[in-house]
Design a protein around this motif. Sequence first.
Motif, mmCIF file in Angstrom:
data_model
loop_
_atom_site.group_PDB
_atom_site.id
_atom_site.type_symbol
_atom_site.label_atom_id
_atom_site.label_comp_id
_atom_site.label_asym_id
_atom_site.label_seq_id
_atom_site.Cartn_x
_atom_site.Cartn_y
_atom_site.Cartn_z
ATOM 1 N N LEU A 17 0.801 -1.221 0.000
ATOM 2 C CA LEU A 17 0.000 0.000 0.000
ATOM 3 C C LEU A 17 0.834 1.271 0.000
ATOM 4 O O LEU A 17 0.377 2.308 -0.454
ATOM 5 C CB LEU A 17 -0.943 0.010 1.212
ATOM 6 C CG LEU A 17 -1.963 -1.123 1.283
ATOM 7 C CD1 LEU A 17 -2.786 -1.008 2.562
ATOM 8 C CD2 LEU A 17 -2.863 -1.129 0.063
ATOM 9 N N GLY A 18 2.048 1.204 0.567
ATOM 10 C CA GLY A 18 2.886 2.394 0.620
ATOM 11 C C GLY A 18 3.775 2.386 1.845
ATOM 12 O O GLY A 18 4.002 1.353 2.463
ATOM 13 N N THR A 19 4.264 3.564 2.208
ATOM 14 C CA THR A 19 5.137 3.693 3.373
ATOM 15 C C THR A 19 4.576 4.744 4.317
ATOM 16 O O THR A 19 3.802 5.610 3.917
ATOM 17 C CB THR A 19 6.572 4.102 2.974
ATOM 18 O OG1 THR A 19 6.521 5.346 2.293
ATOM 19 C CG2 THR A 19 7.230 3.050 2.109
ATOM 20 N N ARG A 20 5.005 4.642 5.550
ATOM 21 C CA ARG A 20 4.689 5.645 6.578
ATOM 22 C C ARG A 20 5.958 5.905 7.363
ATOM 23 O O ARG A 20 6.795 5.022 7.536
ATOM 24 C CB ARG A 20 3.605 5.127 7.523
ATOM 25 C CG ARG A 20 2.290 4.910 6.836
ATOM 26 C CD ARG A 20 1.137 5.308 7.718
ATOM 27 N NE ARG A 20 -0.090 5.265 6.954
ATOM 28 C CZ ARG A 20 -1.087 4.438 7.178
ATOM 29 N NH1 ARG A 20 -1.006 3.574 8.156
ATOM 30 N NH2 ARG A 20 -2.165 4.487 6.433
ATOM 31 N N TYR B 122 8.534 -8.800 0.980
ATOM 32 C CA TYR B 122 9.642 -8.198 0.230
ATOM 33 C C TYR B 122 9.397 -8.336 -1.266
ATOM 34 O O TYR B 122 9.615 -7.401 -2.029
ATOM 35 C CB TYR B 122 10.975 -8.835 0.622
ATOM 36 C CG TYR B 122 12.150 -8.174 -0.062
ATOM 37 C CD1 TYR B 122 12.660 -6.974 0.423
ATOM 38 C CD2 TYR B 122 12.730 -8.721 -1.199
ATOM 39 C CE1 TYR B 122 13.718 -6.341 -0.200
ATOM 40 C CE2 TYR B 122 13.777 -8.095 -1.834
ATOM 41 C CZ TYR B 122 14.276 -6.916 -1.334
ATOM 42 O OH TYR B 122 15.309 -6.291 -1.965
ATOM 43 N N GLU B 123 8.893 -9.486 -1.680
ATOM 44 C CA GLU B 123 8.629 -9.723 -3.094
ATOM 45 C C GLU B 123 7.514 -8.823 -3.621
ATOM 46 O O GLU B 123 7.473 -8.505 -4.804
ATOM 47 C CB GLU B 123 8.271 -11.194 -3.328
ATOM 48 C CG GLU B 123 9.418 -12.151 -3.099
ATOM 49 C CD GLU B 123 9.656 -12.499 -1.634
ATOM 50 O OE1 GLU B 123 8.829 -12.113 -0.765
ATOM 51 O OE2 GLU B 123 10.678 -13.133 -1.351
ATOM 52 N N ALA B 124 6.603 -8.401 -2.754
ATOM 53 C CA ALA B 124 5.482 -7.555 -3.157
ATOM 54 C C ALA B 124 5.876 -6.085 -3.316
ATOM 55 O O ALA B 124 5.106 -5.304 -3.867
ATOM 56 C CB ALA B 124 4.340 -7.669 -2.148
ATOM 57 N N LEU B 125 7.060 -5.725 -2.841
ATOM 58 C CA LEU B 125 7.503 -4.331 -2.944
ATOM 59 C C LEU B 125 7.785 -3.951 -4.394
ATOM 60 O O LEU B 125 8.278 -4.780 -5.168
ATOM 61 C CB LEU B 125 8.792 -4.123 -2.138
ATOM 62 C CG LEU B 125 8.681 -4.164 -0.626
ATOM 63 C CD1 LEU B 125 10.073 -4.160 -0.007
ATOM 64 C CD2 LEU B 125 7.881 -2.994 -0.113
ATOM 65 N N SER C 105 11.281 0.348 -6.897
ATOM 66 C CA SER C 105 11.807 1.579 -6.287
ATOM 67 C C SER C 105 12.049 1.394 -4.794
ATOM 68 O O SER C 105 13.048 1.878 -4.252
ATOM 69 C CB SER C 105 10.863 2.749 -6.540
ATOM 70 O OG SER C 105 9.587 2.484 -5.974
ATOM 71 N N ALA C 106 11.147 0.696 -4.119
ATOM 72 C CA ALA C 106 11.321 0.442 -2.683
ATOM 73 C C ALA C 106 12.477 -0.524 -2.445
ATOM 74 O O ALA C 106 13.260 -0.343 -1.507
ATOM 75 C CB ALA C 106 10.036 -0.116 -2.084
ATOM 76 N N ALA D 58 18.133 -1.410 -0.707
ATOM 77 C CA ALA D 58 19.502 -1.783 -1.082
ATOM 78 C C ALA D 58 20.470 -0.628 -0.825
ATOM 79 O O ALA D 58 21.583 -0.835 -0.331
ATOM 80 C CB ALA D 58 19.547 -2.209 -2.543
ATOM 81 N N ALA D 59 20.045 0.594 -1.126
ATOM 82 C CA ALA D 59 20.893 1.766 -0.878
ATOM 83 C C ALA D 59 21.116 1.963 0.616
ATOM 84 O O ALA D 59 22.233 2.286 1.043
ATOM 85 C CB ALA D 59 20.257 3.012 -1.487
ATOM 86 N N ASN D 60 20.087 1.747 1.420
ATOM 87 C CA ASN D 60 20.222 1.869 2.874
ATOM 88 C C ASN D 60 21.212 0.843 3.414
ATOM 89 O O ASN D 60 22.051 1.155 4.258
ATOM 90 C CB ASN D 60 18.872 1.677 3.572
ATOM 91 C CG ASN D 60 17.941 2.826 3.362
ATOM 92 O OD1 ASN D 60 18.329 3.900 2.914
ATOM 93 N ND2 ASN D 60 16.669 2.609 3.651
ATOM 94 N N ARG D 61 21.124 -0.378 2.928
ATOM 95 C CA ARG D 61 22.021 -1.435 3.378
ATOM 96 C C ARG D 61 23.458 -1.147 2.968
ATOM 97 O O ARG D 61 24.392 -1.374 3.745
ATOM 98 C CB ARG D 61 21.573 -2.788 2.834
ATOM 99 C CG ARG D 61 20.306 -3.263 3.493
ATOM 100 C CD ARG D 61 19.841 -4.576 2.924
ATOM 101 N NE ARG D 61 18.576 -4.967 3.559
ATOM 102 C CZ ARG D 61 17.789 -5.917 3.117
ATOM 103 N NH1 ARG D 61 18.125 -6.604 2.043
ATOM 104 N NH2 ARG D 61 16.675 -6.206 3.746
#
Length: 68
Positions: free
Chosen positions: A12-15, A47-50, A53-54, A59-62
């Motif tokens: 659905l998105g992020t918060r 994770y597979e449903a993301l 872009s997410a 990956a960038a955060n890690r």
Amino acid sequence: MPEEFRKMIKYLGTRKTDQGGTLYVFLINGQEKHVPESALKQYPGCYEALPESAKARIAANRKWLQKL
């Protein structure tokens, strides 16, 4: 992953949390779940449903955390 699991999970998105963290919001079996990044692997299929872009953001955060 079996197709029936993918049908039961919808991204659905992020918060944002009060501390500035990101929660990923999913609809799992008709129930809204707020999942922190660190717990994505505990919810099969999330994770597979993301969207890509997410996944790229995670990956960038890690990669950034590995530099610390």
